[in-house]
Enzyme design. Structure first.
Site, short mmCIF file in Angstrom:
data_model
loop_
_atom_site.label_atom_id
_atom_site.label_comp_id
_atom_site.label_asym_id
_atom_site.label_seq_id
_atom_site.Cartn_x
_atom_site.Cartn_y
_atom_site.Cartn_z
N GLU A 129 -4.42 3.81 4.41
CA GLU A 129 -4.63 4.11 3.00
C GLU A 129 -4.32 2.92 2.09
O GLU A 129 -4.16 3.08 0.88
CB GLU A 129 -3.80 5.33 2.60
N LYS A 164 -5.61 19.70 -0.27
CA LYS A 164 -6.67 18.93 0.38
C LYS A 164 -7.80 19.90 0.70
O LYS A 164 -7.64 20.79 1.54
CB LYS A 164 -6.15 18.29 1.68
#
Length: 438
Positions: A208, A356
């Site tokens: 990330e 999510k």
């Protein structure tokens, strides 16, 4: 009323070079829109299933041709020409068509790509921004922009496991997205300089975009994070807070946590809450004491998955231990799953949901997860995944549904696409960033 006239899927690659699914949706009124879905590395056991091909000769079995074929085949057959008054109508049709508890027949990646592409096409047909369309879906006015929680240091499954916990994140407290990103830039590059000189390594980056130096301990990583904030001429805890993604399920084994930190309850561990490797793994109460020590020592405002996803009996004690100083955030523990969120609210386990959408598979189910969390008084962090695409719909979703947004670091185009979209929305709306922490 929307009628789908065209639905086409294709296999694309995510930020790790692994396949994922993109879908283009065309409506009878002429609106056409596409959307792509992310994929996770650190996945909860209760997540909806990403359908993969399983052919070891192609992408090590990670291909998504089966999911693409399901969109172009049975899903298209079921929805083309259908009059679908709203998102719930489409998503319910898709859920029923799949007919499994975890979307394993058609694949959550196939279903979610259709769900998102339809939403974006409907927004285009209504001639409203996607964030407004998402807000209208849940009947909530737009009041604030989400506060970014931004990856600084990575470990766990995002960085080859050089430290057990997954992420140390920055929480800038500035009043605008623009200033939050500027402050984060200052800290990130101060940290890059610091760790490069301290560990004699290049500024290697994890999935990330976070830095991933070889820390000797978690305590050292947290200390370096605080020092980096100071080197950027900002005040830890005032200008920039810290958030943790512990991802404890990945080092939990048979009732014990292999976190590599001494148990503070023992004489051996006293006064060494992060720097002394434990001779033995710690039990759940020991893990809570380790996290409590971190929260006391460092300006930590949010702790994600501090306990394992099935360690239900100890989450209320975790909340009692750190809940007055920090959010108790559930990710793998909750999996954006309404059933698990109900259990957690009934048990007093959390104070925040990490939302999510691909954990559950449709926008409608994710909206229900959000509603349950907000009804319980929780905060909601809308989150990206470690395997992302250049699509920026997440920023619009977080503006409409979230208190915080978790995208990753301020490097790599799949992350910056979302941050740049937040800047665009800030310029369009003039909305303030939500007042948190403090």
């Amino acid at each position: 009323m929307p009628i789908i006239e065209r639905i086409v899927a294709r296999e694309i690659l995510d930020s790790r070079g692994r396949p994922t699914v993109a879908v283009t949706c065309g409506l009878r009124g002429g609106a056409v829109a596409s959307a792509s879905v992310p994929s996770g590395a650190s996945t909860g056991a209760a997540e909806a299933l990403e359908l993969r091909d399983g052919d070891p000769a192609r992408y090590r079995g990670l291909g998504c041709r089966k999911a693409v074929a399901n969109v172009d085949g049975p899903i298209a057959k079921a929805i083309l020409g259908q009059m679908l008054p709203d998102q719930i109508s489409l998503d319910t049709l898709l859920i029923d068509l799949d007919g499994t508890p975890n979307k394993s027949k058609l694949g959550a990646n196939a279903i979610l790509a259709v769900s998102l592409a339809f939403a974006r096409a409907c927004a285009a047909e209504r001639k409203v921004p996607l964030y407004q369309h998402f807000a209208d879906m849940i009947g909530q006015p737009l009041r604030t922009l989400p506060r970014p929680t931004i990856n600084l240091f990575s470990g766990g499954k995002h960085a080859g496991g050089q430290m057990p916990i997954q992420d140390i994140l920055l929480v800038p407290t500035a009043a605008t997205i623009d200033q939050c990103l500027a402050d984060t830039f200052a800290v990130f590059y101060a940290a890059a300089d610091l760790t490069s000189s301290r560990y004699q390594t290049r500024p290697l980056r994890a999935d990330e975009g976070g830095l991933a130096p070889p820390f000797a301990s978690i305590d050292d990583a947290l200390t370096d994070a605080v020092e980096s904030i100071r080197r950027a001429k900002l005040e830890p805890g005032k200008d920039v807070g810290i958030a943790l993604d512990v991802a404890s399920s990945h080092f939990f084994d048979h009732g014990f946590y292999n976190v590599g930190v001494a148990d503070p309850r023992t004489p051996q561990g006293a006064g060494a809450h992060g720097g002394v490797p434990a001779a033995q793994p710690v039990d759940s109460l020991g893990m809570i004491e380790i996290v409590r020590a971190w929260v006391r020592k460092f300006p930590i405002v949010s702790v994600e998955d501090a306990l394992a996803e099935e360690d239900w009996g100890h989450w209320p004690a975790l909340k009692d231990a750190i809940g007055k100083s920090s959010l108790v955030l559930g990710d793998d523990f909750l999996c954006t799953n309404p059933r698990r969120i109900r259990m957690a609210t009934d048990g007093g386990c959390c104070s925040a949901l990490l939302l999510k959408v691909n954990q559950i598979g449709t926008l409608t189910e994710a909206a229900e997860a959000r509603r349950l969390a907000k009804d319980a008084g929780w905060m909601v962090t809308v989150s990206a995944r470690s395997g992302e695409t250049e699509d920026n719909w997440l920023a619009d979703l977080a503006v409409a549904w979230g208190d915080q947004i978790k995208i990753g670091s301020i490097t790599q185009s799949e992350r910056l696409a979302k941050y740049n979209r937040l800047l665009e929305i800030e310029a369009e709306t003039g909305l303030p960033v939500v007042k948190w922490p403090g």
